[in-house]
Each structure stands twice: as structure tokens, then as C-alpha cells.
Design a protein around this motif. Structure first.
Motif, PDB file in Angstrom:
ATOM      1  N   SER A  64       0.913  -1.292  -0.032  1.00 28.10           N
ATOM      2  CA  SER A  64      -0.204  -0.113  -0.001  1.00 28.10           C
ATOM      3  C   SER A  64       0.827   1.191  -0.015  1.00 28.10           C
ATOM      4  CB  SER A  64      -0.776  -0.105   1.245  1.00 28.10           C
ATOM      5  OG  SER A  64      -0.153   0.007   2.369  1.00 28.10           O
ATOM      6  N   GLY A  65       2.063   1.357   0.551  1.00 23.57           N
ATOM      7  CA  GLY A  65       2.828   2.386   0.422  1.00 23.57           C
ATOM      8  C   GLY A  65       3.844   2.527  -0.847  1.00 23.57           C
ATOM      9  N   ILE A  66       3.546   1.705  -1.789  1.00 20.32           N
ATOM     10  CA  ILE A  66       4.687   1.970  -2.811  1.00 20.32           C
ATOM     11  C   ILE A  66       4.200   3.132  -3.593  1.00 20.32           C
ATOM     12  CG2 ILE A  66       5.124   0.920  -4.994  1.00 20.32           C
ATOM     13  CD1 ILE A  66       4.974  -1.987  -3.782  1.00 20.32           C
ATOM     14  N   LEU A  67       3.322   3.286  -4.265  1.00 21.00           N
ATOM     15  CA  LEU A  67       2.792   4.528  -4.918  1.00 21.00           C
ATOM     16  C   LEU A  67       3.247   5.643  -4.245  1.00 21.00           C
ATOM     17  CD1 LEU A  67      -0.736   3.331  -6.428  1.00 21.00           C
ATOM     18  CD2 LEU A  67       1.602   3.348  -7.524  1.00 21.00           C
ATOM     19  N   SER A  68       3.010   5.691  -2.919  1.00 23.58           N
ATOM     20  CA  SER A  68       3.440   6.858  -2.118  1.00 23.58           C
ATOM     21  C   SER A  68       4.865   7.121  -1.700  1.00 23.58           C
ATOM     22  CB  SER A  68       2.547   7.175  -0.805  1.00 23.58           C
ATOM     23  OG  SER A  68       2.496   6.007   0.052  1.00 23.58           O
ATOM     24  N   THR A  73       7.440   6.806  -8.707  1.00 22.73           N
ATOM     25  CA  THR A  73       6.725   7.094 -10.010  1.00 22.73           C
ATOM     26  C   THR A  73       7.717   7.695 -10.986  1.00 22.73           C
ATOM     27  OG1 THR A  73       4.731   7.716  -8.596  1.00 22.73           O
ATOM     28  CG2 THR A  73       4.977   8.474 -11.109  1.00 22.73           C
ATOM     29  N   GLU A  74       8.837   8.500 -10.331  1.00 24.69           N
ATOM     30  CA  GLU A  74       9.701   9.305 -11.147  1.00 24.69           C
ATOM     31  C   GLU A  74      10.707   8.247 -11.678  1.00 24.69           C
ATOM     32  OE1 GLU A  74       8.821  10.181  -8.400  1.00 24.69           O
ATOM     33  OE2 GLU A  74       8.245  12.035  -8.303  1.00 24.69           O
ATOM     34  N   MET A 258       9.300  -3.198   1.372  1.00 23.02           N
ATOM     35  CA  MET A 258       8.936  -2.474   0.367  1.00 23.02           C
ATOM     36  C   MET A 258       9.756  -2.782  -1.111  1.00 23.02           C
ATOM     37  SD  MET A 258       8.294   1.578  -0.136  1.00 23.02           S
ATOM     38  CE  MET A 258       7.011   1.621   1.130  1.00 23.02           C
ATOM     39  N   SER A 259      11.282  -2.904  -0.746  1.00 23.13           N
ATOM     40  CA  SER A 259      11.845  -3.154  -1.840  1.00 23.13           C
ATOM     41  C   SER A 259      11.715  -4.463  -2.600  1.00 23.13           C
ATOM     42  CB  SER A 259      13.547  -2.988  -1.760  1.00 23.13           C
ATOM     43  OG  SER A 259      13.566  -4.091  -0.723  1.00 23.13           O
TER      44      SER A 259
END
Length: 327
Positions: A64-68, A73-74, A258-259
């Protein structure tokens, strides 16, 4: 003495043996099962590591915290942009070269193949060292010339052109092998000669004649290049840029789960792009146009030679030919 006359009769058809049922080969299933476990087990272990936290139970915070996450994104958009530019540049270089080699002397094929295979021999660390040495020529030797701005432009962090050039060199062996295999199955000289006789230019020959016959090879070369760019770390890291692979390693120091979650998602993205490219490469080919023969009376021809003497064969009559002046 009366002569005996014998009439040849067709031999009786031999009885057709019943087709044997294929024996079940259990070893194939065993090999597939072992291979599946070899590939699936690390993925399942990584997924369990991302969703199971000791003393907390099951949680999906890593996903859930990947997009934020800062820079996700960059970096992903940068890697996809670099992949698209690398694919375009590699195909633009290799396709005309291989077509020209097919139309030219056969000795040039070995030269082009050796040049395209050299990146497999040169280590990436040596390639990066050479690129960094060339980039240092800007401030050392060209700082007072207009060429200095070119050295700065190719190192722009928003879109580093130097990475496109480096990735194109690294992708040359894979693009060459894929396209060379596709061109071996196509009669390039005949297609080019026919198109040129119809008035097509050289550009039209490549775009409208050669490329449609290389759809699967182009898709394979594009996928290999895409996988190379998305997973390349050494060149980008040593040159100081931060595409997707470098961002994953950077995040792993602070957010290990997360990685790993991002790595799993990158695999899914790669597989999805593979399906898209495979669908694009297996497009329906143009159906051949059949010219029906003119209907005419059938001719019955008796067979007089061989074991089937006495049988008859029906041969369709040829279409009537018009005679000038008799129409």
C-alpha cells in the motif's frame, strides 16, 4: 492353343491397424513440477516476507505504501522512457544494417555479427569506465567551446541520453540475434526486388515489406531490450543516475519489505509487457487470395499402367482459351 486373357484387379486394401495410444510419460510431469517449484518457491517466499511481520501478523503495508514512496513514480517513468528510446534506437540501427547485409556481399555478415556481439565480451564495468572518461573530456578540454553544452545535455538527470546510448550498446547482441533469426526465414532479395520493381522507395521497402514479415522478431528484440533496461543497475549507478533498478536498491536499505514488494511488482509489470509484445508479434497474417479455376466438363481417363489398371481417374478440364478474332 487358346491364349489366356487376365484382367488386372486392384489389390485388396490392407487392414488398417488401430493407432496405439501414447504411453503416459510421468517423467515429463516430474520435470515440469521440479521446474515449477524452482521458480515459484522463491517468489512465494518473497511474497510471504512482504506480508508477514513478526509479532504483527498479516499486513499489506509494503504494497500500500509503494505508490506514495518517494521517487517510485519518477524512477519507473524514467526507466520506461529509457527503454522506449533504447528500443527505437537499437531497431533503427540494426534493421537497416541487417537488410543491407542480406543484399550485399556475404562477407559483411560476419563483420556485422562480430561488432554486435562485442558487448558480450566487454564487461559492463569497463564500459562504464570508458563512458565516464569520455564525459570528463567536457570540463577538461571543451569547457570554452560550444561542444561543452552537448556534454551537459546528454547528462541531464530528467532524461540522460548517455544511458540510452549505453543501453543500446548492451542490447545489440540480443537485438541482432532476434532479427537475424527472423531474416533467415525471409527471402529478402526477392521481396526487395519485387517492391522496387513496383516503384517503392527504399524506405517504403523496409517499412511496408520487410517489417511486417519480422513482427515476431521485432517483438522478441523489444522485450529483451525492455527487460535489460528495467533490470540494469551497474551502468546507471556508477554514472550517478537513479532509474528504477537503482531506486529499488536505494530503498532496500531503509524499507526492506517494500523493496522486495517492488521487485515482485516489477516482475508482474515485465510479464504484462511481455504478453503485450507477444500479442503484437503474433498478429494475423494476410490471407492468401486463391484464384478459382474456370469450371468445365470433367474428363474420365482410364488407368492402364500399374497395379491400379482398369480404374478410372477424373481430371477437370482446362478452362477454354480465347482465340483472338474468334470472340
Amino acid at each position: 492353343m487358346a491364349a489366356l486373357t487376365t484382367t488386372a484387379r486392384p489389390e485388396a486394401a490392407a487392414p488398417v491397424k488401430a493407432a496405439r495410444r501414447p504411453r503416459p510419460r510421468y517423467w515429463r510431469g516430474a520435470v515440469l513440477a521440479v521446474a515449477g517449484l524452482y521458480f515459484v518457491t522463491p517468489l512465494l517466499s518473497s511474497f510471504v516476507f512482504t506480508v508477514h511481520v513478526p509479532n504483527q501478523g498479516l499486513t499489506f503495508e509494503a504494497y500500500s505504501g509503494i505508490l506514495s514512496a518517494d521517487g517510485f513514480t519518477e524512477s519507473l517513468f524514467l526507466s520506461l522512457s529509457l527503454a522506449a528510446a533504447t528500443i527505437a534506437l537499437a531497431l533503427l540501427l540494426v534493421v537497416p544494417a541487417l537488410v543491407a547485409v542480406r543484399l550485399g556481399p556475404p562477407r559483411l555478415r560476419a563483420v556485422v555479427e562480430i561488432v554486435c556481439m562485442m558487448p558480450l565480451v566487454v564487461p559492463p564495468i569497463a564500459l562504464v569506465t570508458g563512458i565516464a572518461t569520455v564525459l570528463r573530456w567536457g570540463p577538461d578540454h571543451f569547457s570554452r567551446t560550444p561542444l561543452y553544452q552537448s556534454f551537459l545535455a546528454v547528462q541531464n538527470e530528467s532524461f540522460p541520453v548517455v544511458l540510452v546510448l549505453a543501453y543500446t550498446v548492451l542490447a545489440l547482441p540480443f537485438v541482432h540475434r532476434s532479427l537475424d533469426a527472423g531474416l533467415r526465414a525471409v527471402d529478402v532479395p526477392t521481396l526487395v526486388e519485387a517492391a522496387r520493381n513496383c516503384g517503392a522507395s527504399r524506405f517504403q521497402v523496409i517499412v511496408s515489406v520487410i517489417l511486417p514479415n519480422l513482427r515476431s522478431s521485432l517483438a522478441g528484440a523489444s522485450f529483451l531490450t525492455l527487460a535489460l533496461v528495467l533490470g540494469e543497475y551497474t551502468v546507471a549507478s556508477l554514472l550517478g543516475f537513479r532509474p528504477f533498478a537503482v531506486w529499488i536498491v536505494t530503498v532496500s536499505g531503509a524499507e526492506a519489505r517494500m523493496s522486495v514488494a517492488v521487485s515482485l511488482l516489477s516482475l508482474l509489470i515485465t510479464w504484462a509487457l511481455l504478453l503485450v509484445l507477444s500479442r503484437a508479434g503474433t498478429g494475423s497474417s494476410a490471407s492468401a487470395t486463391a484464384i478459382p479455376a474456370a469450371a468445365g466438363p470433367a474428363t474420365v481417363v482410364p488407368a492402364t499402367v500399374g497395379p491400379g489398371a482398369g480404374a478410372t481417374t477424373t481430371v477437370p478440364a482446362a478452362a477454354p482459351t480465347s482465340v483472338p478474332g474468334k470472340e
